[in-house]
Design a protein around this motif. Structure first.
Motif, mmCIF file in Angstrom:
data_model
loop_
_atom_site.group_PDB
_atom_site.id
_atom_site.type_symbol
_atom_site.label_atom_id
_atom_site.label_comp_id
_atom_site.label_asym_id
_atom_site.label_seq_id
_atom_site.Cartn_x
_atom_site.Cartn_y
_atom_site.Cartn_z
ATOM 1 N N ALA A 269 -1.799 13.357 -6.031
ATOM 2 C CA ALA A 269 -1.928 11.904 -5.899
ATOM 3 C C ALA A 269 -1.989 11.152 -7.220
ATOM 4 O O ALA A 269 -1.061 10.445 -7.586
ATOM 5 C CB ALA A 269 -3.143 11.566 -5.045
ATOM 6 N N ARG A 285 -4.421 16.068 -2.730
ATOM 7 C CA ARG A 285 -4.933 15.789 -1.377
ATOM 8 C C ARG A 285 -4.524 16.922 -0.437
ATOM 9 O O ARG A 285 -4.826 18.072 -0.687
ATOM 10 C CB ARG A 285 -4.393 14.439 -0.890
ATOM 11 C CG ARG A 285 -4.809 13.263 -1.745
ATOM 12 C CD ARG A 285 -4.003 12.024 -1.415
ATOM 13 N NE ARG A 285 -2.563 12.235 -1.666
ATOM 14 C CZ ARG A 285 -1.606 11.371 -1.356
ATOM 15 N NH1 ARG A 285 -1.933 10.233 -0.759
ATOM 16 N NH2 ARG A 285 -0.346 11.623 -1.643
ATOM 17 N N ARG A 316 -7.185 9.620 -2.894
ATOM 18 C CA ARG A 316 -5.960 8.862 -3.136
ATOM 19 C C ARG A 316 -5.849 8.391 -4.593
ATOM 20 O O ARG A 316 -4.839 8.522 -5.232
ATOM 21 C CB ARG A 316 -5.926 7.664 -2.181
ATOM 22 C CG ARG A 316 -4.795 6.672 -2.366
ATOM 23 C CD ARG A 316 -3.448 7.241 -1.987
ATOM 24 N NE ARG A 316 -2.421 6.204 -2.051
ATOM 25 C CZ ARG A 316 -2.060 5.422 -1.036
ATOM 26 N NH1 ARG A 316 -2.651 5.567 0.144
ATOM 27 N NH2 ARG A 316 -1.113 4.515 -1.173
ATOM 28 N N GLN A 332 -9.592 8.184 0.978
ATOM 29 C CA GLN A 332 -8.989 7.339 2.010
ATOM 30 C C GLN A 332 -9.439 7.709 3.414
ATOM 31 O O GLN A 332 -9.611 6.838 4.267
ATOM 32 C CB GLN A 332 -7.460 7.436 1.909
ATOM 33 C CG GLN A 332 -6.702 6.589 2.917
ATOM 34 C CD GLN A 332 -5.197 6.718 2.750
ATOM 35 O OE1 GLN A 332 -4.724 7.269 1.738
ATOM 36 N NE2 GLN A 332 -4.454 6.233 3.709
ATOM 37 N N VAL A 362 -8.744 3.027 -1.506
ATOM 38 C CA VAL A 362 -7.539 3.674 -2.045
ATOM 39 C C VAL A 362 -7.233 3.316 -3.494
ATOM 40 O O VAL A 362 -6.431 3.994 -4.128
ATOM 41 C CB VAL A 362 -6.287 3.351 -1.185
ATOM 42 C CG1 VAL A 362 -6.342 4.097 0.128
ATOM 43 C CG2 VAL A 362 -6.127 1.873 -0.951
#
Length: 367
Positions: A269, A285, A316, A332, A362
């Motif tokens: 991410a 993630r 995130r 998230q 986020v």
């Protein structure tokens, strides 16, 4: 009289120190998965890692990525919302934390996922739209009519068809001569000549670097001198060190954020350097939910120091606070920001025990 002057000086110094240890933190969220107002502003104490809510917006749809203006007076956000996606401008009041909505414009592409700006323009990467939109900026901080929409139809020589673009990040270089953008769909990294004051041809494609299919270039960050780019690829978790001199790329090293014995889905991410440039951090993630720390060698190459759980689901985005003492990870899917302490000597992360409970965080941006 001398005693009062001395007391005033002490109180002044204490107040100045207190102000230096407190920074505004803005968090962007998704508003369509749970109860969220959009953007939240916290007072973050860099001495303790504590965060206190100051203000929030109302009725702002999916402000999933944010950026401050250079003078910190304005905040620009994407509004990731399919066919109705927009970009928005806000006046930021530092003392109260209030965000005053100024205006919005269509993002001219579906699902914008990254936004950046300078004194002249606002640039947006549209993921589903597969393009970059360049907007002008008005003197009052509002977003002006778009100047340019940049989309590519290039394909690899071995491709039977043109793969769709999924633009994931766009960033202006520190010397303002180039703009770099990642295309997760085509597995390309683009370099544009940047003409910030032009009315239409602000971006001119200069070159692009093609990566192995299925890597998914996502986020990247520059070294302080701008001569090295660290690129994180979402789909396979690979991490590239690239030299970047006079707008030219050269691959220096390839490593990964995926642990050797890991078996499961990878979805890398976010990536950031520590302020002193000694350490680089990157999240993964998928089924991993980890963050890795790398030592940055004098030649820019990376050496793995640590990979640990982020203690949540869907890390995130993350941010390092201005003091460099804490690293905050936005989860998230588990609706929480986890705050890690950073060992400045080794780069190693440990759980501070501090949390910010929030619907679908986020994006984290410090003033």
């Amino acid at each position: 009289m001398i005693k009062y002057a001395a007391l005033f000086t002490v109180l002044f110094c204490l107040n100045a120190f207190a102000q230096q240890s407190h920074h505004n933190l803005i968090i962007g969220t998704y508003t369509n998965s749970c109860a969220s107002d959009g953007m939240y502003v916290y007072d973050f104490d860099t001495e303790t890692g504590e965060a206190q809510l100051k203000a929030s917006t109302k009725n702002i749809v999916n402000p999933s990525f944010l950026t401050f203006s250079t003078d910190k007076k304005f905040v620009y956000s994407v509004n990731e919302n399919g066919n109705d996606s927009q970009v928005s401008a806000f006046r930021f009041y530092s003392d109260s934390g209030n965000l005053q909505f100024l205006n919005s414009k269509s993002s001219e592409g579906n699902d914008p996922c990254h936004i950046t700006n300078d004194d002249t323009n606002v640039l947006v990467a549209n993921y589903s739209g597969g393009n970059i939109t360049v907007f002008g900026k008005n003197a009052d901080g509002t977003i002006a009519t778009y100047k340019q929409i940049m989309k590519h139809q290039a394909k690899r020589a071995d491709d039977a068809k043109v793969e769709p673009s999924h633009m994931h990040m766009v960033q202006i270089t520190s010397d303002r001569k180039h703009v770099v953008a990642s295309d997760l769909g085509k597995d390309f990294l683009y370099v544009y000549k940047y003409n910030p004051n032009e009315k239409s041809n602000i971006l001119e494609l200069d070159q692009f670097l093609s990566f192995k299919k299925g890597m998914g270039p996502r986020h990247f960050t520059f070294s302080a001198d701008g001569k090295t780019i660290y690129l994180l690829n979402e789909l396979d978790g690979s991490l590239f060190v690239l030299s970047f001199v006079d707008g030219e790329f050269k691959v220096v090293q390839e490593t990964t954020v995926v642990e050797r014995k890991f078996r499961g889905k990878t979805s890398a991410a976010d990536i950031h350097l520590s302020a002193d440039g000694k350490f680089l951090y990157a999240t993964n993630r998928g089924d991993a939910n980890t963050i890795s720390c790398f030592e940055v060698k004098p030649n820019g190459k990376l050496k793995l120091v640590q990979t640990v759980s982020t203690l949540g689901k869907g890390p995130r985005n993350f941010a390092i606070d201005p003091s460099g003492r804490f690293l905050l990870v936005a989860h998230q899917y588990s609706n929480e920001v986890v705050i890690f302490s950073i060992d400045s000597a080794t780069g190693i992360l440990t759980d501070s025990g501090k949390r910010i409970a929030l619907c679908s965080p986020v994006c984290l941006v410090f003033e």
